[in-house]
Design a protein around this motif. Structure first.
Motif, mmCIF file in Angstrom:
data_model
loop_
_atom_site.group_PDB
_atom_site.id
_atom_site.type_symbol
_atom_site.label_atom_id
_atom_site.label_comp_id
_atom_site.label_asym_id
_atom_site.label_seq_id
_atom_site.Cartn_x
_atom_site.Cartn_y
_atom_site.Cartn_z
ATOM 1 N N GLY A 1 78.553 24.567 27.406
ATOM 2 C CA GLY A 1 79.892 24.441 26.837
ATOM 3 C C GLY A 1 79.965 24.975 25.428
ATOM 4 O O GLY A 1 80.963 25.600 25.032
ATOM 5 N N GLY A 2 78.892 24.755 24.651
ATOM 6 C CA GLY A 2 78.877 25.234 23.269
ATOM 7 C C GLY A 2 78.885 26.745 23.176
ATOM 8 O O GLY A 2 79.550 27.324 22.313
ATOM 9 N N LEU A 3 78.146 27.410 24.060
ATOM 10 C CA LEU A 3 78.138 28.876 24.055
ATOM 11 C C LEU A 3 79.506 29.432 24.455
ATOM 12 O O LEU A 3 79.973 30.428 23.892
ATOM 13 C CB LEU A 3 77.050 29.403 24.992
ATOM 14 C CG LEU A 3 75.610 29.215 24.511
ATOM 15 C CD1 LEU A 3 74.628 29.624 25.601
ATOM 16 C CD2 LEU A 3 75.364 30.026 23.240
ATOM 17 N N ALA A 4 80.135 28.771 25.438
ATOM 18 C CA ALA A 4 81.483 29.199 25.825
ATOM 19 C C ALA A 4 82.455 29.024 24.660
ATOM 20 O O ALA A 4 83.300 29.887 24.390
ATOM 21 C CB ALA A 4 81.955 28.398 27.039
ATOM 22 N N PHE A 5 82.323 27.905 23.948
ATOM 23 C CA PHE A 5 83.178 27.680 22.776
ATOM 24 C C PHE A 5 82.884 28.700 21.683
ATOM 25 O O PHE A 5 83.794 29.169 20.987
ATOM 26 C CB PHE A 5 82.954 26.258 22.250
ATOM 27 C CG PHE A 5 83.755 25.920 21.029
ATOM 28 C CD1 PHE A 5 85.107 25.632 21.131
ATOM 29 C CD2 PHE A 5 83.165 25.891 19.768
ATOM 30 C CE1 PHE A 5 85.856 25.325 20.003
ATOM 31 C CE2 PHE A 5 83.900 25.586 18.644
ATOM 32 C CZ PHE A 5 85.257 25.300 18.753
ATOM 33 N N ALA A 6 81.601 29.061 21.538
ATOM 34 C CA ALA A 6 81.242 30.059 20.529
ATOM 35 C C ALA A 6 81.861 31.409 20.840
ATOM 36 O O ALA A 6 82.285 32.137 19.928
ATOM 37 C CB ALA A 6 79.721 30.180 20.452
ATOM 38 N N VAL A 7 81.926 31.762 22.114
ATOM 39 C CA VAL A 7 82.586 33.025 22.503
ATOM 40 C C VAL A 7 84.066 32.969 22.142
ATOM 41 O O VAL A 7 84.637 33.941 21.621
ATOM 42 C CB VAL A 7 82.401 33.278 24.013
ATOM 43 C CG1 VAL A 7 83.250 34.463 24.466
ATOM 44 C CG2 VAL A 7 80.938 33.532 24.340
ATOM 45 N N LEU A 8 84.683 31.818 22.401
ATOM 46 C CA LEU A 8 86.100 31.664 22.071
ATOM 47 C C LEU A 8 86.330 31.795 20.564
ATOM 48 O O LEU A 8 87.249 32.500 20.123
ATOM 49 C CB LEU A 8 86.594 30.303 22.557
ATOM 50 C CG LEU A 8 88.018 29.910 22.147
ATOM 51 C CD1 LEU A 8 89.027 30.900 22.714
ATOM 52 C CD2 LEU A 8 88.334 28.484 22.605
#
Length: 396
Positions: free
Chosen positions: A40-47
């Motif tokens: 989830g953190g990596l997905a948020f980082a992409v956002l």
């Protein structure tokens, strides 16, 4: 946009849910035991990267709760260390530790050497060494915060998460094939008795409201006592990190104070509280990941972690397997060693389960490896890192 502590905690919970959703939809993430906060953190980082590069919009979070959550996690590591149960490993546990502890030095030397070859700060080598690969995401985040404060290194929290995640994947990928290579042409067990875990035989006690309250109270006491001890020893020649003091307090509470006052410690409740604390801490840490700041270091970091995987494989084949007896149990232990030397204890157990599911039970391996990965390796790693950081090369 700046978030207050409550908003940051809510964001961390949302990231956990996002990670759970992605892990459930993308099979490879579950197969390689990628933690939900990391997904989830990596997905948020992409956002956040899209928002930053495309719209100049940044999200700043509060770090007020991250420290206590991290200390709470390490307190539960100490509370889970039942010294009476640890003695059950016997001579094989001591022998396995004798294999593993020297590897901590080997891994750090390899990491620092590669960092210097790639013209990186030597602390990056430690970060891509036992800090993240043996210590995992929690230890990596703890030392990243220290390096950021003491050496003004930017983006180290994100690098720690990236190195730990890459190591987790590689540890899960290489463990099974290495065990298969070691077992070629050798007799294995067609079937065996029930496997023994670090928690010992039998079913775990049920988690109740009372056992959870007792666990939370013990954790809070560890935080206070650990913080007091850290302050008392701040001027000592060798200063230990706060989280290590909390871990020590947990060990003392579990094995001395709790039995003296007949206060039961529920292992399942300890695991629950520790898991929640670590998950929220990692989610909050991942909210600070700035992918655009890591671009310059992505290449060197991946090269160091890839070299570390080769070093771990060679050590497992040439040292661990031979010292532990060159038999089936030794091969399973080698697969487990690759799991926690590159990733986490969960990865080690997954590697061993894959081998045992095909060839038969390995009760000694399932006792020795989890005990080492869950407690002893973290303690030895903290001591090795404390000594390493006292060297002149890291004072620049």
């Amino acid at each position: 946009m700046t978030l207050d502590p409550l908003q940051t905690l809510t964001l961390a919970a949302a990231i956990l849910l996002l990670g759970r959703f992605l892990n459930g939809r993308i099979g490879v993430l579950t197969r390689y035991n990628i933690p939900q906060p990391i997904t989830g953190g990596l997905a948020f980082a992409v956002l956040t990267t899209v928002l930053h590069l495309g719209f100049g919009f940044d999200i700043d979070v509060s770090g007020g709760l991250r420290g206590p959550l991290l200390l709470a996690f390490f307190a539960t590591v100490g509370l889970s260390a039942d010294l009476g149960r640890l003695r059950a490993g016997g001579p094989r546990l001591v022998l396995f530790l004798a294999c593993v502890v020297p590897f901590l030095v080997v891994q750090n030397v390899a990491g620092v050497g590669m960092a210097l070859m790639l013209d990186q700060h030597p602390l990056i080598g430690l970060l891509a060494g036992t800090i993240t690969l043996v210590g995992g995401h929690g230890t990596g985040a703890a030392y990243a915060q220290i390096f950021s404060d003491t050496h003004a290194l930017s983006g180290v929290a994100g690098m720690a998460m990236a190195a730990a995640t890459c190591g987790l994947i590689l540890g899960g990928v290489v463990g099974g094939p290495v065990a298969q290579y070691l077992l070629r042409g050798r007799p294995t067990l067609a079937e065996g008795g029930a496997q023994t875990s670090a928690a010992g035989p039998g079913e775990a006690a049920e988690v109740t409201t009372e056992s959870t309250i007792v666990t939370v109270a013990l954790v809070m006491f560890c935080l206070l006592a650990g913080g007091w001890l850290a302050a008392m020893m701040a001027d000592a020649p060798v200063a230990l990190p706060d989280f290590l003091w909390c871990l020590f307090c947990g060990v003392l509470l579990r094995n001395l104070l709790a039995p003296a006052v007949r206060l039961p410690v529920n292992d399942a409740a300890v695991d629950l509280v520790g898991g929640i604390a670590l998950a929220l801490f990692l989610s909050m840490t991942m909210t600070t990941l700035r992918l655009w700041e890591l671009a310059a270091l992505a290449g060197p970091l991946l090269v160091i972690v890839a070299v570390q995987a080769v070093v771990a494989v060679l050590y497992a084949v040439l040292v661990v397997y031979r010292v532990m007896g060159r038999n089936y149990e030794a091969a399973v232990m080698s697969a487990g060693f690759l799991g926690f030397s590159m990733g986490a204890t969960a990865t080690a157990i997954a590697n061993m389960q894959a081998v045992a599911g095909r060839y038969g039970a390995a009760p000694v391996a399932f006792l020795v490896v989890p005990l080492t990965g869950a407690f002893f390796i973290d303690l030895a790693n903290a001591l090795v890192l404390t000594g390493a950081l006292a060297l002149p090369v890291f004072g620049e």
